[in-house]
Design a protein around this motif. Structure first.
Motif, PDB file in Angstrom:
ATOM      1  N   ASP A 128      -9.236 -17.374   4.069  1.00 25.41           N
ATOM      2  CA  ASP A 128      -9.624 -16.425   5.432  1.00 25.41           C
ATOM      3  C   ASP A 128      -9.178 -15.035   4.906  1.00 25.41           C
ATOM      4  OD1 ASP A 128     -10.451 -18.526   7.180  1.00 25.41           O
ATOM      5  OD2 ASP A 128      -8.235 -18.932   7.511  1.00 25.41           O
ATOM      6  N   LEU A 153     -16.287 -10.372   6.472  1.00 22.69           N
ATOM      7  CA  LEU A 153     -15.487 -11.628   6.919  1.00 22.69           C
ATOM      8  C   LEU A 153     -15.666 -12.859   6.036  1.00 22.69           C
ATOM      9  CD1 LEU A 153     -15.454 -11.143  10.763  1.00 22.69           C
ATOM     10  CD2 LEU A 153     -14.080 -10.035   9.094  1.00 22.69           C
ATOM     11  N   ILE A 203     -14.453 -16.607   6.150  1.00 25.46           N
ATOM     12  CA  ILE A 203     -13.758 -17.736   7.109  1.00 25.46           C
ATOM     13  C   ILE A 203     -13.948 -18.970   6.465  1.00 25.46           C
ATOM     14  CG2 ILE A 203     -13.363 -18.426   9.439  1.00 25.46           C
ATOM     15  CD1 ILE A 203     -14.620 -15.772  10.553  1.00 25.46           C
ATOM     16  N   ASP A 204     -12.516 -19.494   6.436  1.00 24.32           N
ATOM     17  CA  ASP A 204     -12.820 -21.111   5.865  1.00 24.32           C
ATOM     18  C   ASP A 204     -13.520 -20.961   4.649  1.00 24.32           C
ATOM     19  OD1 ASP A 204     -11.861 -23.521   5.967  1.00 24.32           O
ATOM     20  OD2 ASP A 204     -13.322 -24.147   7.184  1.00 24.32           O
ATOM     21  N   LYS A 219     -16.008 -19.315   3.402  1.00 22.39           N
ATOM     22  CA  LYS A 219     -17.299 -19.172   3.766  1.00 22.39           C
ATOM     23  C   LYS A 219     -17.488 -17.788   4.114  1.00 22.39           C
ATOM     24  CE  LYS A 219     -18.827 -22.397   5.787  1.00 22.39           C
ATOM     25  NZ  LYS A 219     -19.555 -23.464   6.485  1.00 22.39           N
ATOM     26  N   LEU A 262      -8.469 -12.585  13.732  1.00 23.45           N
ATOM     27  CA  LEU A 262      -8.640 -13.790  12.863  1.00 23.45           C
ATOM     28  C   LEU A 262      -7.418 -14.435  12.111  1.00 23.45           C
ATOM     29  CD1 LEU A 262     -11.880 -12.269  11.005  1.00 23.45           C
ATOM     30  CD2 LEU A 262     -11.546 -14.214  12.765  1.00 23.45           C
ATOM     31  N   ASP A 263      -6.355 -13.716  12.082  1.00 21.92           N
ATOM     32  CA  ASP A 263      -5.340 -14.066  11.404  1.00 21.92           C
ATOM     33  C   ASP A 263      -5.435 -14.399   9.965  1.00 21.92           C
ATOM     34  OD1 ASP A 263      -2.446 -14.707  10.790  1.00 21.92           O
ATOM     35  OD2 ASP A 263      -2.580 -16.723  11.437  1.00 21.92           O
ATOM     36  N   GLN A 306      -5.351 -14.609   5.813  1.00 22.19           N
ATOM     37  CA  GLN A 306      -4.361 -14.599   4.699  1.00 22.19           C
ATOM     38  C   GLN A 306      -4.271 -13.174   4.163  1.00 22.19           C
ATOM     39  OE1 GLN A 306      -5.059 -17.716   1.957  1.00 22.19           O
ATOM     40  NE2 GLN A 306      -3.233 -17.412   0.812  1.00 22.19           N
TER      41      GLN A 306
END
Lengths: 381, 381
Positions: free
Chosen positions: A213, A227, A229-230, A232, A313-314, A316
């Motif tokens: 992330d 962005l 996310i996961d 992707k 999104l918090d 990493q």
């Protein structure tokens, strides 16, 4: 887990077997047929069959047997990244940049042409054409060898490759970039927003490789976000994600004004030898109090929108890219302090190592995605 | 695609075969062995073997053969949702709510106890215990029959089920809710933030079933958000996603103040018969200009943070839930106008149909996730 299907479409099964073999060979290590058979769980006979077929198509090459083997050494195979070529294009307000790579994304040639931001649509497209031709010629590659092309552009892009909205280049809104590039090169052409592709490049080959992330901040004449996310690229329902900068409360619209104001009120200092926005960062680095205050005010505004992204999104990791990332040494600590002020948890902050080439590299990754989806779902005809 | 592995862990293979059969039987249709064998691509013999085993464990039941079959009708099987029970708990500032369901998540009994927001941690936990016992007794279920439990709580939760931070209930910060509930019921217990679970409930059984990217807004005494991205609950790196409300620029901290102010300055109107925050919405609905202005001011603040979420994620859908969603008729149109003002693309807006039970339903879904991950990866011992 599933057993061999009783009947069904054998040629489809063959394609899937080939895809399984190619997936295993995308790694760095060449593999023997025995190793391939074990990893793919295909029978030895099927593996041989598939390998013969892929060799014939040019997707595989045989490499020298491992030394030190006892007896007759087994043949080893690897993916042939030279079987085709990819093209990555970045067309923006200030430059066109084209990369020609192999099927692993290794850059064979790159070509860059600076562009006047005031240029009209037709002239900007002509620069793009020139830039692509130069890159192809430099790599000694004919357009017909290009298997897949990725194009990065400023503005929001629809699924067909048309620019739906460009704030920074209003006359660019509506240009059908996909159709234009398809006239230059055969094979699939995919077009995507530049911030999104810069984010993709960071997770592929950049400082975000390990993170699932990621918030990528494009800090430069424009401020933008991409962005991950996961693991992707997050596109959103209409491919309009990452546009928090459109919200005045996010602070990004006025953020560069602080730098502008300093530049307008401070005559260039010949000893420092920097120009454009670089001047304010150079002065701040040298300890100029007013330059430091201007950078601080810029970072404060940048941090409001960045905090909104982080709190939402918090992630990493936050990656700083774009033109100002070259001056990250004077930006990162103030940014961290501002994020600490607003966020419940401040993620790690890293600076892109790509300077302004990350966007084009992301375009190559987009072209590679196309090739890999072909590999995963079956073979290119 | 892969063939039968040459050797390996057979009992593991057996587990995976069982999981494949169960996945097929999670649908509504009972299936014959022939149908199961075809869908799972397992041999007839393996399918029979697995079905016999699962019948023995109580995971499957046989259903009456389809009528109208020619010859001896084939036996049909379905997943036995009655094999075990699930528990979903919502513990918040104002209430405890517990749902006992079957393995399909069908509610068998529910129990609710109102809680004073001023209650201390120990008293609140005692109410939770009482609520769970009442729900179990009402369903005629012994705690040992509970296969899996989901717990929703206000505040941010870590991976072990501990509340890391609660703004609305400061004394709740640090409570180890997972450990507490594990003393009430056997089997796995998972704890999650209430906004996240309310979002999950909407994609599972609510108004967001069709959508892959959803922003869920909890509009009530508190304002919160839960995010569904690519069909999955987005948690973030440390499970702290959706907390944009912590950013003052998002407007959520002051949003309910407009309603408070109206309530404090307006004596209750006995004819309208509403109390608490409901009063201002009732008055607004009746055309009271000052109440309408208060609702408008509330929505304007709510919309800033909501726009930040929409611009960031470009969701297909925004769902309004929480206590104020009962008054959505006076909120949705003003909210849409505000989103139109700030967003590049305003998504569809829908109102939750769950009133204040969505959170507990999301907790059931969390418990079900645990069971389904057991089904997918192998069998419960």
């Amino acid at each position: 887990m599933s057993e061999q299907p009783a009947g069904g479409d054998l040629s489809r099964l063959r394609q899937l077997n080939a895809a399984a073999v190619l997936r295993e060979l995308r790694g760095d290590q060449p593999l023997t047929l025995t190793e391939l058979s074990k990893r793919t769980r295909l029978s030895r006979a099927s593996t041989e069959d598939v390998a013969r077929d892929l060799l014939g198509r040019g997707w595989l090459t045989e490499v020298a047997p491992a030394s030190g083997s006892v007896g007759r050494p087994a043949r080893r195979y690897r993916f042939n990244a030279g079987a085709g070529r990819l093209l990555g294009i970045d067309i923006g307000g200030h430059k066109a940049l084209a990369l020609v790579t192999d099927l692993d994304g290794e850059v064979l040639n790159q070509s860059r042409i600076e562009v006047d931001p005031e240029l009209g649509r037709r002239e900007r497209l002509a620069v793009l054409d020139r830039c692509v031709r130069k890159a192809l010629a430099g790599a000694g590659v004919d357009a017909r060898q290009i298997w897949s092309t990725g194009v990065a552009t400023t503005g929001l892009v629809d699924g067909t490759g048309k620019v739906m909205l460009s704030d920074s280049l209003p006359e660019w809104t509506g240009v059908d970039l996909g159709a234009h590039v398809r006239r230059l090169v055969p094979g699939p052409v995919r077009v995507e927003n530049d911030c999104k592709l810069a984010a993709l490049a960071e997770t592929w080959r950049g400082v975000a490789r390990y993170a699932k992330d990621v918030v990528f901040l494009l800090a430069g004449l424009r401020t933008g976000a991409g962005l991950i996310i996961d693991g992707k690229l997050h596109r959103g329902f209409a491919n309009w994600s990452g546009e928090i900068g459109a919200l005045p409360a996010a602070g990004w619209q006025q953020a560069p004004d602080h730098l502008h104001t300093w530049l307008e009120t401070t005559p260039p200092d010949a000893r420092r030898g920097a120009d454009g926005f670089e001047r304010v960062f150079v002065a701040a680095r040298a300890g100029d109090r007013e330059a430091l205050a201007a950078v601080q005010a810029y970072v404060q505004d940048l941090a409001v929108g960045a905090s909104a992204l982080v709190l939402t999104l918090d992630p990493q990791l936050v990656v700083i890219g774009g033109g100002f990332s070259r001056s990250a040494d004077v930006m990162v600590e103030p940014l961290r302090r501002e994020l600490d002020r607003w966020c419940l948890r401040t993620p790690e902050i890293r600076v892109s190592a790509f300077a302004d080439e990350g966007v084009a590299l992301g375009a190559v990754r987009l072209a590679l995605d196309e090739v890999e989806s072909t590999i995963t779902t079956g073979l290119r005809p």
